[in-house]
Enzyme design. Structure first.
Site, mmCIF file in Angstrom:
data_model
loop_
_atom_site.group_PDB
_atom_site.id
_atom_site.type_symbol
_atom_site.label_atom_id
_atom_site.label_comp_id
_atom_site.label_asym_id
_atom_site.label_seq_id
_atom_site.Cartn_x
_atom_site.Cartn_y
_atom_site.Cartn_z
ATOM 1 N N GLY A 27 0.969 -1.171 -0.018
ATOM 2 C CA GLY A 27 0.197 0.051 0.149
ATOM 3 C C GLY A 27 0.723 1.250 -0.006
ATOM 4 O O GLY A 27 0.474 2.287 0.567
ATOM 5 N N ALA A 28 2.175 1.185 -0.650
ATOM 6 C CA ALA A 28 3.253 1.949 -0.649
ATOM 7 C C ALA A 28 2.828 3.307 -1.332
ATOM 8 O O ALA A 28 3.476 4.459 -1.051
ATOM 9 C CB ALA A 28 4.458 1.503 -0.999
ATOM 10 N N ALA A 29 1.815 3.413 -2.207
ATOM 11 C CA ALA A 29 1.735 4.638 -3.073
ATOM 12 C C ALA A 29 0.571 5.283 -2.342
ATOM 13 O O ALA A 29 0.116 6.476 -2.790
ATOM 14 C CB ALA A 29 1.254 4.158 -4.450
ATOM 15 N N GLY A 30 0.084 4.888 -1.068
ATOM 16 C CA GLY A 30 -1.095 5.739 -0.739
ATOM 17 C C GLY A 30 -0.805 6.957 0.301
ATOM 18 O O GLY A 30 0.571 7.242 0.316
ATOM 19 N N ARG A 68 -11.184 6.399 5.818
ATOM 20 C CA ARG A 68 -12.542 6.762 6.227
ATOM 21 C C ARG A 68 -12.926 8.105 5.762
ATOM 22 O O ARG A 68 -11.958 8.739 5.467
ATOM 23 C CB ARG A 68 -12.994 7.219 7.873
ATOM 24 C CG ARG A 68 -12.997 5.948 8.596
ATOM 25 C CD ARG A 68 -13.694 6.098 9.906
ATOM 26 N NE ARG A 68 -12.594 6.838 10.775
ATOM 27 C CZ ARG A 68 -13.106 7.441 12.059
ATOM 28 N NH1 ARG A 68 -14.178 7.489 12.381
ATOM 29 N NH2 ARG A 68 -12.035 7.751 13.007
ATOM 30 N N ARG A 90 -14.667 3.441 11.809
ATOM 31 C CA ARG A 90 -13.456 2.328 11.238
ATOM 32 C C ARG A 90 -14.122 0.977 10.592
ATOM 33 O O ARG A 90 -13.754 0.381 9.553
ATOM 34 C CB ARG A 90 -12.427 2.202 12.210
ATOM 35 C CG ARG A 90 -11.758 3.450 12.444
ATOM 36 C CD ARG A 90 -10.668 2.999 13.731
ATOM 37 N NE ARG A 90 -9.779 4.264 13.839
ATOM 38 C CZ ARG A 90 -10.348 5.280 14.607
ATOM 39 N NH1 ARG A 90 -11.512 5.307 15.312
ATOM 40 N NH2 ARG A 90 -9.444 6.215 14.904
ATOM 41 N N ASP A 105 -2.116 6.395 18.405
ATOM 42 C CA ASP A 105 -2.943 6.810 19.823
ATOM 43 C C ASP A 105 -2.063 7.068 20.862
ATOM 44 O O ASP A 105 -2.119 8.100 21.656
ATOM 45 C CB ASP A 105 -3.768 5.336 20.249
ATOM 46 C CG ASP A 105 -4.648 5.104 19.125
ATOM 47 O OD1 ASP A 105 -5.261 5.717 18.593
ATOM 48 O OD2 ASP A 105 -4.885 3.561 18.900
ATOM 49 N N ARG A 146 -0.687 10.624 19.798
ATOM 50 C CA ARG A 146 -1.739 11.665 20.013
ATOM 51 C C ARG A 146 -1.762 11.918 21.538
ATOM 52 O O ARG A 146 -1.853 13.199 21.952
ATOM 53 C CB ARG A 146 -3.091 11.079 19.541
ATOM 54 C CG ARG A 146 -3.234 11.319 18.116
ATOM 55 C CD ARG A 146 -4.568 10.849 17.561
ATOM 56 N NE ARG A 146 -4.856 10.984 16.108
ATOM 57 C CZ ARG A 146 -5.036 10.115 15.266
ATOM 58 N NH1 ARG A 146 -5.867 8.920 15.877
ATOM 59 N NH2 ARG A 146 -5.277 10.178 14.204
ATOM 60 N N HIS A 157 -8.121 0.041 18.724
ATOM 61 C CA HIS A 157 -7.889 1.227 17.848
ATOM 62 C C HIS A 157 -9.242 1.698 17.304
ATOM 63 O O HIS A 157 -9.305 1.524 15.854
ATOM 64 C CB HIS A 157 -6.662 0.863 16.926
ATOM 65 C CG HIS A 157 -6.605 2.096 16.106
ATOM 66 N ND1 HIS A 157 -5.950 3.309 16.444
ATOM 67 C CD2 HIS A 157 -7.016 2.414 14.589
ATOM 68 C CE1 HIS A 157 -6.269 4.371 15.593
ATOM 69 N NE2 HIS A 157 -6.477 3.830 14.356
ATOM 70 N N MET A 160 0.279 9.574 10.844
ATOM 71 C CA MET A 160 0.334 8.040 10.983
ATOM 72 C C MET A 160 1.584 7.564 10.489
ATOM 73 O O MET A 160 2.134 6.603 10.795
ATOM 74 C CB MET A 160 -0.670 7.402 10.247
ATOM 75 C CG MET A 160 -0.999 6.107 10.217
ATOM 76 S SD MET A 160 -1.073 5.303 11.910
ATOM 77 C CE MET A 160 0.119 3.878 11.807
HETATM 78 N N1 LIG Z 1 -3.581 2.045 12.605
HETATM 79 C C1 LIG Z 1 -3.783 3.138 12.544
HETATM 80 O O1 LIG Z 1 -3.382 3.934 13.352
HETATM 81 C C2 LIG Z 1 -4.356 4.110 11.282
HETATM 82 C C3 LIG Z 1 -4.099 5.064 10.924
HETATM 83 C C4 LIG Z 1 -4.359 6.164 10.091
HETATM 84 C C5 LIG Z 1 -5.076 5.141 8.911
HETATM 85 N N2 LIG Z 1 -5.250 3.939 9.103
HETATM 86 C C6 LIG Z 1 -5.802 3.157 8.075
HETATM 87 O O2 LIG Z 1 -4.791 3.062 6.987
HETATM 88 C C7 LIG Z 1 -5.375 2.653 5.645
HETATM 89 C C8 LIG Z 1 -4.664 3.350 4.621
HETATM 90 O O3 LIG Z 1 -5.089 4.611 4.795
HETATM 91 P P1 LIG Z 1 -4.413 5.848 3.631
HETATM 92 O O4 LIG Z 1 -4.864 7.291 4.123
HETATM 93 O O5 LIG Z 1 -3.070 5.347 3.328
HETATM 94 O O6 LIG Z 1 -5.462 5.388 2.459
HETATM 95 P P2 LIG Z 1 -5.185 5.497 0.885
HETATM 96 O O7 LIG Z 1 -6.364 5.320 0.130
HETATM 97 O O8 LIG Z 1 -4.566 6.948 0.608
HETATM 98 O O9 LIG Z 1 -3.905 4.360 0.409
HETATM 99 C C9 LIG Z 1 -4.267 3.158 0.451
HETATM 100 C C10 LIG Z 1 -3.242 2.525 -0.605
HETATM 101 O O10 LIG Z 1 -3.599 1.139 -0.482
HETATM 102 C C11 LIG Z 1 -3.597 0.508 -1.716
HETATM 103 N N3 LIG Z 1 -4.236 -0.439 -2.033
HETATM 104 C C12 LIG Z 1 -5.485 -0.772 -1.992
HETATM 105 N N4 LIG Z 1 -5.780 -2.246 -2.195
HETATM 106 C C13 LIG Z 1 -4.508 -2.970 -2.148
HETATM 107 C C14 LIG Z 1 -4.028 -4.111 -2.329
HETATM 108 N N5 LIG Z 1 -4.844 -5.195 -2.530
HETATM 109 N N6 LIG Z 1 -2.675 -4.339 -2.245
HETATM 110 C C15 LIG Z 1 -1.853 -3.175 -2.055
HETATM 111 N N7 LIG Z 1 -2.237 -2.030 -1.902
HETATM 112 C C16 LIG Z 1 -3.648 -1.914 -2.093
HETATM 113 C C17 LIG Z 1 -4.329 1.899 -2.755
HETATM 114 O O11 LIG Z 1 -3.797 1.495 -4.125
HETATM 115 C C18 LIG Z 1 -3.619 2.929 -1.982
HETATM 116 O O12 LIG Z 1 -2.426 3.304 -2.718
HETATM 117 C C19 LIG Z 1 -6.992 2.849 5.945
HETATM 118 O O13 LIG Z 1 -7.591 1.568 6.113
HETATM 119 C C20 LIG Z 1 -7.042 3.632 6.935
HETATM 120 O O14 LIG Z 1 -8.033 3.620 7.887
HETATM 121 C C21 LIG Z 1 -4.800 3.413 10.273
HETATM 122 O O1 LIG Z 2 -9.535 7.719 12.130
HETATM 123 C C1 LIG Z 2 -9.167 6.771 11.236
HETATM 124 O O2 LIG Z 2 -10.332 6.257 10.335
HETATM 125 C C2 LIG Z 2 -7.808 6.573 10.773
HETATM 126 C C3 LIG Z 2 -6.976 6.193 11.962
HETATM 127 O O3 LIG Z 2 -7.500 4.886 12.414
HETATM 128 C C4 LIG Z 2 -6.519 7.179 13.031
HETATM 129 O O4 LIG Z 2 -6.764 6.807 14.100
HETATM 130 O O5 LIG Z 2 -6.401 8.497 12.598
#
Ligand SMILES: NC(=O)c1ccc[n+]([C@@H]2O[C@H](COP(=O)([O-])OP(=O)(O)OC[C@H]3O[C@@H](n4cnc5c(N)ncnc54)[C@H](O)[C@@H]3O)[C@@H](O)[C@H]2O)c1
Ligand SMILES: O=C(O)C[C@H](O)C(=O)O
Length: 356
Positions: free
Chosen positions: A51-54, A124, A130, A193, A196, A220, A271
């Site tokens: 998911g490195a391009a996100g 989200r 979530r 968490d 923050r 979380h 994050m």
């Molecule tokens: N644990 C935490 O504290 C925390 C904090 C923030 C966000 N998140 C979660 O992290 C996730 C990503 O958030 P984001 O803002 O980077 O989203 P984003 O949409 O910007 O990036 C997600 C990336 O995942 C890629 N992706 C989708 N399906 C895939 C697959 N099958 N294989 C590989 N890559 C795939 C997408 O192409 C995209 O580049 C979300 O589920 C978000 O809720 C968790």
């Molecule tokens: O709140 C979210 O959906 C993303 C992440 O889990 C966060 O805590 O920022």
């Protein structure tokens, strides 16, 4: 002046590499690697980001490329990983960067990795919980973990994709099915968490957040995020009003960002910082450093639930010790009851997704 024969050959090789082609990215990376002396054989850990391009993936890739413990960094996504890889690979830090695009390249992305970080999945939008992400992200996490079980079953996994309270149980079930499950190596990332909590507590106390350590346990999401304000280091006390304010802000920090971004996603930069901090702690543990303690959502016997976030000690084999919660005050005991009720449902939802 005419170029020498050797220079002409080198230019031809480079031009061939730069020519647009239908080659998949890994093949073009192989071409480049074949022409270079650097093969990523330097001592250090091999890390993959899925998911490195996100939104998280890109700044996380940047931070991991700056980590001196990493010798090889694999960037995998289903879109846009060639551009991110080209960009990050120009940084003059030690790690050799390779990009992988789409499911057919997942196995190459994972083979030989020591640590796999997963921020793949949808984020989200305002009004969503979530848990609303479960439908899409559960399947993504399941597929990626099947790849890990096959290609790097001994890797430490840092799972970021939401809902973490369900995606960690999903990953555990996938690894159990594959016969590769080691609970010490599957770590849900709850560092944001703590980050923050440290920040908000420091604001209230008027101190430097780097001097504050707040244990955040449970899970979380919303009420499952349980800051233990009675155990803040250095020891301090809060008024009832401050405790209400801090607990609410820490539990809803994610929603605060989602609402501020107004439809453009959730926390990505803080994050990426938190994920890089946690990954660095895991790598220092793998290296054998002593006394590395972080909070993480993990298979646990700290409560009657099969998974729970609490302080863990990271070592050569992953989370080698899980610390008990310590003495809770009445406010925290009530919070723990609410957290466990919601957590039990989210954990069960993840387990049954794979078992069905
Ligand atoms: N644990 C935490 O504290 C925390 C904090 C923030 C966000 N998140 C979660 O992290 C996730 C990503 O958030 P984001 O803002 O980077 O989203 P984003 O949409 O910007 O990036 C997600 C990336 O995942 C890629 N992706 C989708 N399906 C895939 C697959 N099958 N294989 C590989 N890559 C795939 C997408 O192409 C995209 O580049 C979300 O589920 C978000 O809720 C968790
Ligand atoms: O709140 C979210 O959906 C993303 C992440 O889990 C966060 O805590 O920022």
């Amino acid at each position: 002046m005419q170029p020498t024969a050797e220079a002409s050959q080198r230019i031809a090789r480079i031009s061939a590499h730069l020519r647009p082609s239908n080659l998949q990215m890994e093949e073009s990376s192989n071409l480049r690697r074949a022409n270079c002396r650097a093969k990523g054989g330097a001592p250090g850990f091999k890390v993959a980001i899925l998911g490195a391009a996100g939104g998280i993936g890109q700044p996380l890739a940047l931070l991991m490329k700056m980590n001196p413990l990493i010798s090889v960094l694999h960037l995998y996504d289903v879109v846009n990983s060639p551009g991110v890889t080209a960009d990050i690979s120009h940084m003059d830090t030690g790690a050799v960067v390779r990009g992988f695009l789409g499911q057919p390249q997942l196995e190459n992305a994972l083979t030989g990795m020591d640590l796999v970080i997963i921020p793949a999945g949808i984020p989200r939008k305002p009004g969503m919980t979530r848990d609303d992400l479960f439908k899409i992200n559960a399947g993504i996490v399941k597929t990626l973990c099947e790849g890990i079980a096959k290609c790097c079953p001994n890797a430490i996994v840092n799972l970021i994709s939401n809902p973490v309270n369900s995606t960690v149980p999903i990953a555990a079930e996938v690894f159990k099915k594959a016969g590769t499950y080691d609970p010490k190596r599957l770590l849900g990332v709850t560092t944001l968490d703590v980050v923050r909590a440290n920040t908000f507590v420091a604001e209230v106390l008027g101190v430097d957040p780097r001097d504050v350590d707040v244990p955040v346990v449970g899970g979380h999401a919303g009420v499952t995020i349980l800051p233990l304000l009675s155990q803040v280091k250095p020891p301090c006390s809060f008024t009832k009003e401050e405790i209400d304010y801090l607990t609410d802000r820490i539990q809803n920090g994610g929603t605060e960002v989602v609402e501020a971004k107004a439809g453009a996603g959730s926390a990505t930069l803080s994050m990426a910082y938190a994920a890089a901090k946690f990954a660095d702690a895991c790598l220092r543990g793998l290296r054998g450093d002593a006394g590395i303690v972080e909070c993480s959502f993990i298979s646990s016997q700290v409560t009657e639930l099969p998974f729970f976030a609490s302080k863990v000690r990271l070592g050569r084999t992953g989370a080698e010790e899980i610390f008990p919660l310590g003495p809770l005050n009445e406010y925290e005991r009530i919070g723990l009851g609410k957290a466990k009720k919601e957590l039990a449902e989210s954990i069960e939802k993840g387990i049954s997704f794979v078992k069905k």
